[in-house]
Design a protein around this motif. Structure first.
Motif, PDB file in Angstrom:
ATOM      1  N   GLU A 201       0.858  -1.185   0.000  1.00  0.00           N
ATOM      2  CA  GLU A 201       0.000   0.000   0.000  1.00  0.00           C
ATOM      3  C   GLU A 201       0.894   1.235   0.000  1.00  0.00           C
ATOM      4  O   GLU A 201       1.940   1.249   0.654  1.00  0.00           O
ATOM      5  CB  GLU A 201      -0.921   0.014   1.223  1.00  0.00           C
ATOM      6  CG  GLU A 201      -1.828   1.238   1.284  1.00  0.00           C
ATOM      7  CD  GLU A 201      -2.877   1.174   2.381  1.00  0.00           C
ATOM      8  OE1 GLU A 201      -3.671   2.129   2.497  1.00  0.00           O
ATOM      9  OE2 GLU A 201      -2.894   0.165   3.126  1.00  0.00           O
ATOM     10  N   VAL A 202       0.480   2.267  -0.715  1.00  0.00           N
ATOM     11  CA  VAL A 202       1.260   3.495  -0.795  1.00  0.00           C
ATOM     12  C   VAL A 202       0.428   4.664  -0.285  1.00  0.00           C
ATOM     13  O   VAL A 202      -0.717   4.858  -0.721  1.00  0.00           O
ATOM     14  CB  VAL A 202       1.714   3.775  -2.244  1.00  0.00           C
ATOM     15  CG1 VAL A 202       2.445   5.119  -2.327  1.00  0.00           C
ATOM     16  CG2 VAL A 202       2.619   2.659  -2.745  1.00  0.00           C
ATOM     17  N   MET A 223      -3.442   4.806  -0.209  1.00  0.00           N
ATOM     18  CA  MET A 223      -3.939   5.553   0.938  1.00  0.00           C
ATOM     19  C   MET A 223      -3.976   7.033   0.579  1.00  0.00           C
ATOM     20  O   MET A 223      -3.026   7.582   0.022  1.00  0.00           O
ATOM     21  CB  MET A 223      -3.042   5.338   2.168  1.00  0.00           C
ATOM     22  CG  MET A 223      -3.535   6.050   3.419  1.00  0.00           C
ATOM     23  SD  MET A 223      -2.354   5.946   4.794  1.00  0.00           S
ATOM     24  CE  MET A 223      -2.304   4.178   5.065  1.00  0.00           C
ATOM     25  N   LEU A 224      -5.081   7.676   0.905  1.00  0.00           N
ATOM     26  CA  LEU A 224      -5.274   9.104   0.665  1.00  0.00           C
ATOM     27  C   LEU A 224      -5.188   9.799   2.013  1.00  0.00           C
ATOM     28  O   LEU A 224      -6.114   9.724   2.821  1.00  0.00           O
ATOM     29  CB  LEU A 224      -6.625   9.344  -0.005  1.00  0.00           C
ATOM     30  CG  LEU A 224      -6.898   8.493  -1.260  1.00  0.00           C
ATOM     31  CD1 LEU A 224      -8.343   8.653  -1.709  1.00  0.00           C
ATOM     32  CD2 LEU A 224      -5.935   8.858  -2.372  1.00  0.00           C
ATOM     33  N   ASP A 225      -4.072  10.443   2.270  1.00  0.00           N
ATOM     34  CA  ASP A 225      -3.777  10.939   3.614  1.00  0.00           C
ATOM     35  C   ASP A 225      -4.153  12.404   3.782  1.00  0.00           C
ATOM     36  O   ASP A 225      -3.713  13.267   3.023  1.00  0.00           O
ATOM     37  CB  ASP A 225      -2.282  10.763   3.917  1.00  0.00           C
ATOM     38  CG  ASP A 225      -1.954  11.132   5.355  1.00  0.00           C
ATOM     39  OD1 ASP A 225      -2.623  10.608   6.259  1.00  0.00           O
ATOM     40  OD2 ASP A 225      -1.044  11.950   5.564  1.00  0.00           O
ATOM     41  N   ASN A 226      -4.983  12.658   4.801  1.00  0.00           N
ATOM     42  CA  ASN A 226      -5.356  14.026   5.182  1.00  0.00           C
ATOM     43  C   ASN A 226      -5.901  14.840   4.011  1.00  0.00           C
ATOM     44  O   ASN A 226      -5.606  16.031   3.867  1.00  0.00           O
ATOM     45  CB  ASN A 226      -4.156  14.741   5.808  1.00  0.00           C
ATOM     46  CG  ASN A 226      -3.944  14.334   7.251  1.00  0.00           C
ATOM     47  OD1 ASN A 226      -4.800  14.550   8.112  1.00  0.00           O
ATOM     48  ND2 ASN A 226      -2.809  13.707   7.519  1.00  0.00           N
ATOM     49  N   MET A 227      -6.707  14.198   3.184  1.00  0.00           N
ATOM     50  CA  MET A 227      -7.348  14.902   2.078  1.00  0.00           C
ATOM     51  C   MET A 227      -8.774  15.275   2.462  1.00  0.00           C
ATOM     52  O   MET A 227      -9.515  14.462   3.019  1.00  0.00           O
ATOM     53  CB  MET A 227      -7.375  14.024   0.823  1.00  0.00           C
ATOM     54  CG  MET A 227      -6.012  13.733   0.234  1.00  0.00           C
ATOM     55  SD  MET A 227      -6.171  12.812  -1.335  1.00  0.00           S
ATOM     56  CE  MET A 227      -4.424  12.485  -1.701  1.00  0.00           C
ATOM     57  N   ALA A 228      -9.169  16.493   2.155  1.00  0.00           N
ATOM     58  CA  ALA A 228     -10.535  16.934   2.387  1.00  0.00           C
ATOM     59  C   ALA A 228     -11.467  16.252   1.387  1.00  0.00           C
ATOM     60  O   ALA A 228     -11.030  15.791   0.324  1.00  0.00           O
ATOM     61  CB  ALA A 228     -10.625  18.446   2.243  1.00  0.00           C
ATOM     62  N   LEU A 245      -9.177   2.297  -2.458  1.00  0.00           N
ATOM     63  CA  LEU A 245      -8.698   3.548  -1.878  1.00  0.00           C
ATOM     64  C   LEU A 245      -9.049   3.595  -0.395  1.00  0.00           C
ATOM     65  O   LEU A 245     -10.163   3.261   0.008  1.00  0.00           O
ATOM     66  CB  LEU A 245      -9.333   4.746  -2.587  1.00  0.00           C
ATOM     67  CG  LEU A 245      -8.948   4.934  -4.050  1.00  0.00           C
ATOM     68  CD1 LEU A 245      -9.720   6.094  -4.653  1.00  0.00           C
ATOM     69  CD2 LEU A 245      -7.448   5.161  -4.179  1.00  0.00           C
ATOM     70  N   GLU A 246      -8.074   4.026   0.395  1.00  0.00           N
ATOM     71  CA  GLU A 246      -8.242   4.148   1.846  1.00  0.00           C
ATOM     72  C   GLU A 246      -8.032   5.601   2.264  1.00  0.00           C
ATOM     73  O   GLU A 246      -6.962   6.167   2.047  1.00  0.00           O
ATOM     74  CB  GLU A 246      -7.230   3.255   2.571  1.00  0.00           C
ATOM     75  CG  GLU A 246      -7.204   3.440   4.077  1.00  0.00           C
ATOM     76  CD  GLU A 246      -6.039   2.708   4.717  1.00  0.00           C
ATOM     77  OE1 GLU A 246      -5.625   3.125   5.828  1.00  0.00           O
ATOM     78  OE2 GLU A 246      -5.529   1.739   4.119  1.00  0.00           O
ATOM     79  N   ALA A 247      -9.052   6.201   2.848  1.00  0.00           N
ATOM     80  CA  ALA A 247      -8.927   7.544   3.400  1.00  0.00           C
ATOM     81  C   ALA A 247      -8.404   7.439   4.822  1.00  0.00           C
ATOM     82  O   ALA A 247      -8.829   6.574   5.598  1.00  0.00           O
ATOM     83  CB  ALA A 247     -10.268   8.265   3.381  1.00  0.00           C
ATOM     84  N   SER A 248      -7.483   8.327   5.180  1.00  0.00           N
ATOM     85  CA  SER A 248      -6.859   8.256   6.496  1.00  0.00           C
ATOM     86  C   SER A 248      -6.439   9.645   6.947  1.00  0.00           C
ATOM     87  O   SER A 248      -6.234  10.536   6.129  1.00  0.00           O
ATOM     88  CB  SER A 248      -5.625   7.338   6.444  1.00  0.00           C
ATOM     89  OG  SER A 248      -5.019   7.204   7.708  1.00  0.00           O
ATOM     90  N   GLY A 249      -6.321   9.818   8.256  1.00  0.00           N
ATOM     91  CA  GLY A 249      -5.757  11.041   8.792  1.00  0.00           C
ATOM     92  C   GLY A 249      -6.777  12.006   9.351  1.00  0.00           C
ATOM     93  O   GLY A 249      -7.478  12.694   8.597  1.00  0.00           O
ATOM     94  N   GLY A 250      -6.893  12.057  10.670  1.00  0.00           N
ATOM     95  CA  GLY A 250      -7.719  13.058  11.339  1.00  0.00           C
ATOM     96  C   GLY A 250      -9.211  12.906  11.126  1.00  0.00           C
ATOM     97  O   GLY A 250      -9.965  13.879  11.283  1.00  0.00           O
TER      98      GLY A 250
END
Length: 286
Positions: A201-202, A223-228, A245-250
């Motif tokens: 996973e990237v 991984m989609l990091d800290n994207m609105a 696709l994996e959303a992550s961060g906050g």
């Protein structure tokens, strides 16, 4: 629920024995001092909060490890919705043994039930979308087995268990390697040279990095990091179903529904295991 690979008899036994060694040491001197060796009694597990019950199966194993002659009568199963006043199980046998096992049973069940409750709540917020809720490695050292088990009981999905069973190339890996392409190519060479077959996973921070991850190929998830949410929707359109696709961060209780509505496949939430309130319970003599 299918039994995950990490819940082996050996792993469970090692966890319980290590936890008992930490707590009991060379003996439960409070019980030995105050309670006659031959005394027998009973107690029940009283739930004092509303939520999702977790850790009942583990409690059976703890009681058995402390004293194989303790008799447990299960009244509620893992995953049950509980309210204040519910009784999860009764235990009967040597009084000293019940007292020795008491705190480890409560520590595990209270924490696990809190995690299962939080997981179940967030899962309901994903209703109507295809997104599935993932945990992370943000767990309590030496308690990961119980915390990830609790996520499953609450209806979530386990991400990788540790560093050994999946490769995630996060921002620091990418930066140290000199970019996504370099990180992925080096990883593929490493797997080929060691004979390992691990999913890759990237983590990406921009749409340009998403495009780069697609172009390099040979990966199993982005991984989609800290994207609105607006950028997440763009990423979903860009990938067009070619990779999960994996959303992550906050991501919080307030934002998770909006994130799920963008069309991502997974949402990982570290707070499932690092910021969850335990359910209140007591083991009461009766």
């Amino acid at each position: 629920m299918q039994t995950p690979s990490y819940l082996t008899p050996e792993a469970l036994s090692t966890f319980i024995r290590t936890a008992l060694a930490e707590d009991v040491g060379d003996g439960d001197h409070s019980a030995q001092a105050a309670i006659p060796a031959e005394a027998r009694n009973r107690a029940h597990l009283l739930v004092k909060d509303a939520g999702v019950l977790a850790g009942v199966e583990l409690a059976h194993l703890i009681f058995r490890e402390v004293d194989p002659e303790l008799q447990v009568e299960q009244l509620l199963a893992d995953g049950a919705r509980v309210q204040y006043g519910d009784i999860a199980f009764t235990v009967e046998g040597r009084s000293r043994s019940i007292l020795t096992a008491e705190r480890l049973v409560l520590n595990c069940m209270q924490r696990m039930s809190g995690i299962a409750t939080h997981t179940a709540h967030l899962t309901t917020l994903l209703s109507g979308t295809k997104a599935r809720l993932l945990d992370t490695r943000k767990t309590t050292p030496n308690f990961r087995l119980c915390e990830k088990w609790a996520v499953l009981i609450g209806g979530g999905v386990n991400h990788r268990y540790g560093l050994f069973d999946m490769i995630i190339l996060k921002d620091n890996h990418v930066d140290y390697a000199g970019g996504i392409r370099q990180a992925v190519k080096a990883t593929q060479a490493y797997l080929a040279s060691t004979g390992r077959q691990l999913p890759i996973e990237v983590e990406t921070r921009t749409l340009a990095e998403v495009q780069e991850a697609l172009e390099v190929g040979g990966i199993s998830r982005i991984m989609l990091d800290n994207m609105a949410p607006p950028m997440l929707r763009e990423a979903v359109a860009l990938v067009a179903g070619r990779l999960p696709l994996e959303a992550s961060g906050g991501i919080t209780e307030e934002t998770i529904a909006d994130v799920a509505a963008t069309g991502v496949d997974f949402i990982s939430v570290g707070a499932l295991t690092h910021s969850t309130k335990s359910l209140d319970m007591s083991l009461k003599a009766y």
